[in-house]
Design a protein around this motif. Structure first.
Motif, PDB file in Angstrom:
ATOM      1  N   SER A  60       0.819  -1.319   0.025  1.00 32.53           N
ATOM      2  CA  SER A  60       0.148   0.098   0.010  1.00 32.53           C
ATOM      3  C   SER A  60       0.728   1.310  -0.017  1.00 32.53           C
ATOM      4  CB  SER A  60      -1.095  -0.009   1.044  1.00 32.53           C
ATOM      5  OG  SER A  60      -1.468   1.154   1.237  1.00 32.53           O
ATOM      6  N   GLY A  92       1.432   4.615  -2.505  1.00 36.21           N
ATOM      7  CA  GLY A  92       1.550   5.990  -1.922  1.00 36.21           C
ATOM      8  C   GLY A  92       2.738   6.910  -1.883  1.00 36.21           C
ATOM      9  N   SER A 124      -7.941  12.053  -1.394  1.00 41.89           N
ATOM     10  CA  SER A 124      -7.623  11.348  -0.117  1.00 41.89           C
ATOM     11  C   SER A 124      -8.169  11.700   1.139  1.00 41.89           C
ATOM     12  CB  SER A 124      -6.019  11.622   0.147  1.00 41.89           C
ATOM     13  OG  SER A 124      -5.362  11.278  -1.435  1.00 41.89           O
ATOM     14  N   LEU A 184      -6.732  -1.281  -1.983  1.00 39.83           N
ATOM     15  CA  LEU A 184      -5.532  -1.612  -2.882  1.00 39.83           C
ATOM     16  C   LEU A 184      -5.902  -2.035  -4.288  1.00 39.83           C
ATOM     17  CD1 LEU A 184      -3.056  -3.776  -0.543  1.00 39.83           C
ATOM     18  CD2 LEU A 184      -2.895  -1.402  -1.594  1.00 39.83           C
ATOM     19  N   MET A 201      -6.976   1.142  -5.922  1.00 40.39           N
ATOM     20  CA  MET A 201      -6.044   2.032  -6.323  1.00 40.39           C
ATOM     21  C   MET A 201      -5.207   1.462  -7.509  1.00 40.39           C
ATOM     22  SD  MET A 201      -2.882   3.425  -3.916  1.00 40.39           S
ATOM     23  CE  MET A 201      -2.279   1.715  -3.202  1.00 40.39           C
ATOM     24  N   THR A 256      -4.801   3.383 -10.986  1.00 42.29           N
ATOM     25  CA  THR A 256      -3.267   3.992 -11.532  1.00 42.29           C
ATOM     26  C   THR A 256      -2.939   3.479 -12.693  1.00 42.29           C
ATOM     27  OG1 THR A 256      -2.651   3.759  -9.106  1.00 42.29           O
ATOM     28  CG2 THR A 256      -1.059   3.482 -10.663  1.00 42.29           C
ATOM     29  N   MET A 299      -6.115   7.810  -5.395  1.00 43.59           N
ATOM     30  CA  MET A 299      -5.843   8.719  -4.272  1.00 43.59           C
ATOM     31  C   MET A 299      -6.804   8.193  -3.208  1.00 43.59           C
ATOM     32  SD  MET A 299      -3.297  11.683  -5.127  1.00 43.59           S
ATOM     33  CE  MET A 299      -2.799  11.684  -3.307  1.00 43.59           C
ATOM     34  N   SER A 305      -6.521   4.821  -2.298  1.00 43.31           N
ATOM     35  CA  SER A 305      -5.379   4.428  -1.484  1.00 43.31           C
ATOM     36  C   SER A 305      -5.677   4.657   0.066  1.00 43.31           C
ATOM     37  CB  SER A 305      -4.303   5.351  -2.076  1.00 43.31           C
ATOM     38  OG  SER A 305      -4.222   6.702  -1.645  1.00 43.31           O
ATOM     39  N   SER A 352      -7.079   1.974   1.877  1.00 46.17           N
ATOM     40  CA  SER A 352      -6.174   1.008   2.779  1.00 46.17           C
ATOM     41  C   SER A 352      -5.351   1.724   3.706  1.00 46.17           C
ATOM     42  CB  SER A 352      -5.165   0.397   1.614  1.00 46.17           C
ATOM     43  OG  SER A 352      -4.459   1.363   0.668  1.00 46.17           O
ATOM     44  N   SER A 382       0.427  -3.335  -5.683  1.00 44.69           N
ATOM     45  CA  SER A 382      -0.939  -3.401  -4.976  1.00 44.69           C
ATOM     46  C   SER A 382      -1.634  -4.423  -5.211  1.00 44.69           C
ATOM     47  CB  SER A 382      -1.637  -1.798  -5.614  1.00 44.69           C
ATOM     48  OG  SER A 382      -1.124  -0.757  -5.302  1.00 44.69           O
TER      49      SER A 382
END
Length: 411
Positions: free
Chosen positions: A218, A222, A255, A288, A291, A295, A315, A318, A321, A381
């Motif tokens: 994770s 990040g 986030s 995860l 993300m 991504t 994000m 993210s 997690s 991830s």
């Protein structure tokens, strides 16, 4: 919030510091890795210290140390001096998240911990969201050196406020009813005072290693976002420093929303009958996977608008997690071990965070784009999600640790 604003200073000032100190992209990548590497290694001894001395002292002293590092960074005249001060920043910030989780464990019942964990981890990324426009403006007006100095002064003020206001429950004259509420729903009581022997035994369990490796994965992705997001916008989409500071605020705000949603969803799962540990694990794995998916879309996107949308989604996930790793940690071990366990978990997380910036800088310089490093992060991830779901096998009890006072579920 101040913790994460201070972490962001180097990434926000990335282009100007590279120019001022004469650093290549690869050298900057290694400098960006100095903080997470030190932060990770400091977690192991400081976790035990947190369990011995408590959250109040460790957060206050840590805040003072890292604020001093920020002030001194404004006077750095070489890459080696900046390296040393980033190491100092890492040691100062290391106690914060394990100590904060321990404070939540002490002040909230098991069915209520997800939301406050989501709020304090959300404040981390609120700090990043504020940092992008605020620090960019400060840097443009006064230069990157005064930006570091100003943040150090703010940190000293916050340390004074922390020492003045925070108390542990044992020092707060709570009623018997309040103490009963705080232990309601507990399945394991505390072990005796934490020792090095008990600290070492925490490494023996599948649950420990499954959670540690999952958090490594994770934090890898990040770490890419935390250190290279401004550079990504400037190099991949050719934005100015000012426009970059404005655009990256959007993913950081997502986030914050993801952190608060993570805590709320964890509490909802526990109220509906899920165990406190699984109340953290389920959102962690979902985060995860989400993300990784977004991504991957970011890696293949061509335009600024679509890249910003996919980055914002990535994000958000993210932080499902990121936040729920601390919710799960608070349920995985007795409270007297939580600082140590949280430090171990955060160590593995920031080892991932330390590898990511350096590998990303190398890959970008070698390929000329961010596509390859982003796809690598998405793959990491997915592997982490599988490990976190299949390896842990329940909370670690005092009896598992071989404590001299076996303790059973509360009546």
């Amino acid at each position: 919030m101040i913790n994460y604003m201070d972490r962001a200073t180097l990434s926000i000032a990335n282009p100007l510091i590279r120019q001022d100190l004469g650093l290549s992209v690869t050298q900057m990548g290694f400098l960006l890795s100095a903080f997470p590497l030190t932060y990770a290694l400091a977690q192991l001894p400081l976790g035990l210290v947190i369990d011995r001395l408590g959250s109040r002292l460790l957060i206050g002293v840590g805040l003072t140390v890292w604020s001093l590092a920020q002030c001194l960074a404004g006077f750095a005249g070489s890459a080696s001096q900046m390296w040393a001060l980033r190491f100092m920043l890492g040691v100062g910030e290391a106690p914060t998240l394990p100590s904060s989780t321990k404070a939540v464990r002490r002040w909230y019942a098991s069915r209520e911990r997800g939301t406050p964990v989501g709020i304090f981890t959300g404040a981390n990324h609120l700090g990043q969201a504020i940092a992008a426009p605020f620090l960019t403006l400060l840097m443009v007006m006064l230069g990157w050196r005064w930006m570091f100095i100003a943040m150090g002064v703010v940190g000293f003020a916050c340390a004074a406020v922390w020492f003045a206001l925070y108390r542990d429950p044992a020092d707060a004259n709570l009623s018997v009813a309040d103490h009963a509420h705080l232990t309601e729903g507990e399945t394991i009581r505390d072990v005796r005072q934490m020792t090095f022997t008990l600290w070492r035994r925490l490494f023996r369990f599948r649950t420990s290693w499954g959670m540690f490796l999952g958090v490594f994965a994770s934090s890898y992705m990040g770490g890419v976002y935390a250190t290279w997001l401004p550079g990504y916008m400037e190099m991949e989409h050719h934005l100015s420093i000012t426009n970059t500071g404005l655009i990256i605020t959007i993913p950081y705000i997502c986030s914050v929303v993801g952190s608060v949603f993570a805590g709320w969803s964890s509490d909802l799962l526990v109220r509906r009958g899920t165990t406190p540990l699984d109340g953290g694990r389920i959102p962690f794995v979902a985060g995860l996977i989400g993300m990784a998916f977004f991504t991957g879309l970011t890696a293949i996107s061509g335009g600024l608008v679509t890249a910003t949308i996919w980055l914002s989604c990535a994000m958000f996930f993210s932080q499902l997690s990121g936040s729920c790793s601390w919710v799960a940690a608070s349920a995985a071990v007795p409270e007297n071990c939580l600082g140590s366990f949280g430090g171990m978990q955060n160590c593995f997380g920031y080892l991932g965070g330390a590898v990511a910036p350096a590998l990303t800088g190398y890959a970008v310089q070698a390929t000329g784009s961010f596509t390859t490093p982003l796809l690598i992060g998405a793959g990491v991830s997915v592997v982490g999600a599988a490990i976190y779901w299949f390896v842990p096998c329940g909370p670690i009890t005092p009896g598992d640790l071989g404590d001299v006072r076996p303790v059973y579920a509360l009546a």
